[in-house]
Design a protein around this motif. Structure first.
Motif, short mmCIF file in Angstrom:
data_model
loop_
_atom_site.label_atom_id
_atom_site.label_comp_id
_atom_site.label_asym_id
_atom_site.label_seq_id
_atom_site.Cartn_x
_atom_site.Cartn_y
_atom_site.Cartn_z
N ASP A 7 2.69 4.01 -2.28
CA ASP A 7 2.49 4.40 -3.67
C ASP A 7 3.79 4.20 -4.45
O ASP A 7 4.85 3.88 -3.89
CB ASP A 7 1.93 5.82 -3.79
N PRO A 31 0.83 -0.85 -7.59
CA PRO A 31 0.79 0.55 -7.15
C PRO A 31 0.43 1.53 -8.26
O PRO A 31 -0.02 2.64 -7.98
CB PRO A 31 2.23 0.80 -6.69
N LEU A 32 0.61 1.13 -9.52
CA LEU A 32 0.49 2.07 -10.64
C LEU A 32 0.16 1.27 -11.89
O LEU A 32 0.69 0.17 -12.09
CB LEU A 32 1.81 2.83 -10.84
N ALA A 40 -3.60 5.19 -10.25
CA ALA A 40 -2.74 4.98 -9.08
C ALA A 40 -3.54 5.29 -7.82
O ALA A 40 -4.72 5.64 -7.88
CB ALA A 40 -1.49 5.86 -9.17
N ARG A 41 -2.88 5.18 -6.67
CA ARG A 41 -3.53 5.52 -5.40
C ARG A 41 -3.16 6.90 -4.91
O ARG A 41 -3.62 7.31 -3.82
CB ARG A 41 -3.18 4.46 -4.34
N SER A 42 -2.34 7.65 -5.64
CA SER A 42 -1.99 9.00 -5.20
C SER A 42 -1.92 9.93 -6.40
O SER A 42 -1.63 9.51 -7.52
CB SER A 42 -0.65 9.02 -4.46
N ASP A 50 1.56 10.13 -7.98
CA ASP A 50 1.91 9.03 -8.88
C ASP A 50 1.39 9.27 -10.29
O ASP A 50 2.10 9.01 -11.27
CB ASP A 50 1.35 7.71 -8.35
N TYR A 80 0.81 -1.22 0.00
CA TYR A 80 0.00 0.00 0.00
C TYR A 80 0.84 1.27 0.00
O TYR A 80 0.30 2.37 0.12
CB TYR A 80 -1.02 -0.01 1.15
#
Length: 470
Positions: A10, A170-171, A220-222, A225, A8
Motif C-alpha cells: 500500500d 497504490p492510491l 486505495a487498498r487499505s 491509506d 501490492y
C-alpha cells in the motif's frame, strides 16, 4: 524485492520503504509502469501515462539521497480519475468534446497529494462526463473488472478502482455524485471514502456547477491509506464555497474511543432488494464488530422507508446537471456524444412541484439521519445490492425481484443526498469469486469513527490480502 511484490504494497508502506532507503522512487515507479504494461491491455483502466512520471521519480530519489525533509507520500505513485485536472497531463473527461485537453493547473485535491510528495503516474478511465455506473465512453473505451473481465469495475470511478485493484496504482482519486467512489470500490474489492460534503474541495473538477451532491475522495487498498489521504486532502481552499469545514477530521490517527461504539446495521427496508450473499456479508461484518466490543444491533431508519433516496436524487439531479451537459455539448455533432450525455439531454425535466417535494424529502432524510446518529455512532449497510455485474446491464433480478439498473445506487445515494461520510471496504467474497464490500456511515464530520471501525473490520476480514489473478 520483486517488482510484482512491490505493486501490492500500500502507499503507506511504499512511503516508509522509500523514506528508509529500502527502495527508490525510481524502482517503485518502474514497477508500476511494468505492471501497467503487463495487465492494462486486458483491463483498460489507464487512459494516459503522465509524461513526467519517471523524471519526477528521479527527482524524488535525489531528494532522498540528499537528506531533505520528505512529505508523507514522498515518491509514491498515484493515479487520478480523468475528470480531475492535472497540469500538463491530458484530462479529457471521457469525451471527444474534450479530446486533447491539457489543463494549466492541478485540481486542489491533486496539488495537495503531490504537495506531500506523491507523483502522478496515470489518469484513469471513466464514463462520458463521469455520468454512469459503468466506465465506458467513445474516446477511451470500456474498462473491465480485473476479477472477471466480463464484469464491470463500476462507474464513474471504474478505471480508478480497476487500476488500484490490479496493482497498477497504490492510491488514487475518484469523484462521487451518487455512487462513484464507493460503488467501484465494492465491485473491485478496494477501499473508497466519500467524506462529509465540504470536507475536500472540488476545485479543478468538472463540472464546476452543480456541486452540492458531488464529492472527491481517496481510493486505495487499505484503510490506513485512505485515512492518510484524507488528512492531506481536507480543508477549505478559498475557492469552493461548499468546502467550508475548518476542523480537522483526525483521520490519520482515528478517533480516541473511550466507550464501546454503538453500531446499527441495516440491510432493508429502505435500500430496495439486496442479494442474499451481500446481506450475509453485512451480517458477518456486524458480528465481527460485536466481537470487537462494539454494541451492535439491527435497526430500521423510518426516513429511508418514507422517502426512497434514489427517487429523491433522480428528481433533483436532472434539473441541476442538465444545464452543464447542455452547455458542454452545444453545437457538437451527435456522433461526438455517447449514450450518457444523450440520455441526460433527453431526460424529461422535473416539474417545479416535484422538485420542491424532492427538496423537502431530502430534508426529511437529513432529519431522519440526525435522529439516528443521535442514538448510534455508525451505520453498517450494503454498498451495492449485488456483486459486480456484467457489462451493459439494463436491469437486475435481485432476490427474486426485477429492478432497473439504477438500483445499483440505492444504498449509496442516500449519503450524497444528505452529505454524510461513508466508506466502502471489502468483507466478503461471492460464490463466483467476486468481492463483496460493506459500507460504514457516520454522522457529519465524524470520519474518524468510520475509519476506526473500518480498521477493526479490515484486521479480521476474511478477504484480506486477496488480489485478482492477472
Amino acid at each position: 524485492m520483486g517488482s510484482s511484490e512491490m505493486t501490492y504494497f500500500d502507499a503507506t508502506a511504499l512511503a516508509e520503504l522509500i523514506r528508509t532507503r529500502q527502495v527508490s522512487p525510481v524502482e517503485v515507479m518502474q514497477a508500476h509502469l511494468d505492471r501497467i504494461d503487463s495487465v492494462d491491455p486486458a483491463v483498460n483502466a489507464i487512459v494516459t501515462i503522465a509524461p513526467a512520471a519517471m523524471e519526477l521519480a528521479r527527482a524524488a530519489e535525489a531528494a532522498v539521497v540528499s537528506g531533505r525533509d520528505l512529505g508523507a507520500l514522498h515518491g509514491v505513485p498515484i493515479s487520478v480519475k480523468d475528470s480531475i485536472d492535472t497540469a500538463g497531463i491530458l484530462t479529457q473527461r471521457g469525451s471527444p468534446i474534450f479530446g486533447g485537453r491539457i489543463p494549466d493547473r492541478d485540481a486542489v485535491s491533486v496539488a495537495r497529494l503531490t504537495g506531500a510528495g506523491a507523483i502522478v503516474l496515470a489518469k484513469t478511465n471513466l464514463p462520458e462526463f463521469s455520468y454512469s455506473t459503468e466506465s465506458d465512453n467513445l474516446l477511451t473505451g470500456r474498462s473491465n473488472n480485473p476479477w472477471n473481465l466480463d464484469r464491470t469495475p463500476g462507474g464513474s470511478s471504474g478505471g480508478e478502482s480497476a487500476a488500484i485493484a490490479a496493482g497498477m496504482s497504490p492510491l488514487g482519486l475518484g469523484t462521487d455524485l451518487a455512487i462513484s467512489v464507493r460503488g467501484p470500490a465494492a465491485q473491485t474489492g478496494i477501499v473508497g471514502l466519500k467524506a462529509t460534503h465540504g470536507r475536500i474541495p472540488m476545485t479543478g473538477i468538472w463540472p464546476r456547477a452543480p456541486r452540492r451532491f458531488w464529492h472527491v475522495g481517496p481510493m486505495a487498498r487499505s484503510v490506513r491509506d485512505v485515512a492518510l489521504a484524507l488528512s492531506l486532502l481536507e480543508g477549505p481552499d478559498g475557492a469552493d464555497a461548499f468546502a467550508s469545514i475548518t476542523g480537522r477530521s483526525d483521520a490519520a490517527t482515528g478517533e480516541a474511543v473511550s466507550r464501546p461504539l454503538r453500531v446499527g446495521w441495516l440491510v432493508g427496508p429502505g435500500f430496495g432488494p439486496i442479494h442474499p450473499e451481500v446481506a450475509a456479508t453485512v451480517q458477518s461484518a456486524a458480528d465481527a464488530l460485536g466481537a470487537a466490543g462494539c454494541v451492535v444491533e439491527p435497526v430500521r431508519i423510518p426516513a429511508l422507508e418514507r422517502d426512497f433516496a434514489l427517487e429523491v436524487f433522480m428528481r433533483l439531479h436532472v434539473m441541476e446537471l442538465k444545464p452543464a451537459f447542455a452547455q458542454a455539448t452545444a453545437g457538437r455533432a451527435p456522433d461526438e456524444l455517447f449514450r450518457m450525455a444523450k440520455g441526460m439531454l433527453a431526460a424529461p425535466e422535473t416539474s417545479m412541484a416535484d422538485f420542491v417535494e424532492a427538496e423537502q424529502a431530502a430534508d426529511r432524510l437529513r432529519d431522519g439521519f440526525a435522529d439516528f446518529f443521535g442514538r448510534f455512532d455508525a451505520l453498517l449497510c450494503p454498498v451495492l445490492p449485488l456483486p459486480a455485474h456484467g457489462h451493459g446491464a439494463t436491469e437486475f433480478v435481485i432476490d427474486g425481484r426485477t429492478v432497473d439498473a439504477s438500483y445499483v445506487m440505492a444504498a449509496t445515494v442516500p449519503f450524497n443526498v444528505t452529505g454524510l461520510p461513508a466508506l466502502s471496504m471489502r468483507f466478503g467474497t461471492s460464490s463466483e469469486g467476486l468481492p463483496i464490500n460493506v459500507q460504514l456511515v457516520s454522522s457529519w464530520r465524524a470520519e474518524s469513527t468510520v475509519l476506526h471501525l473500518a480498521s477493526q473490520l479490515e484486521s479480521v476480514s476474511p478477504a484480506r490480502g486477496l488480489h485478482p489473478d492477472l
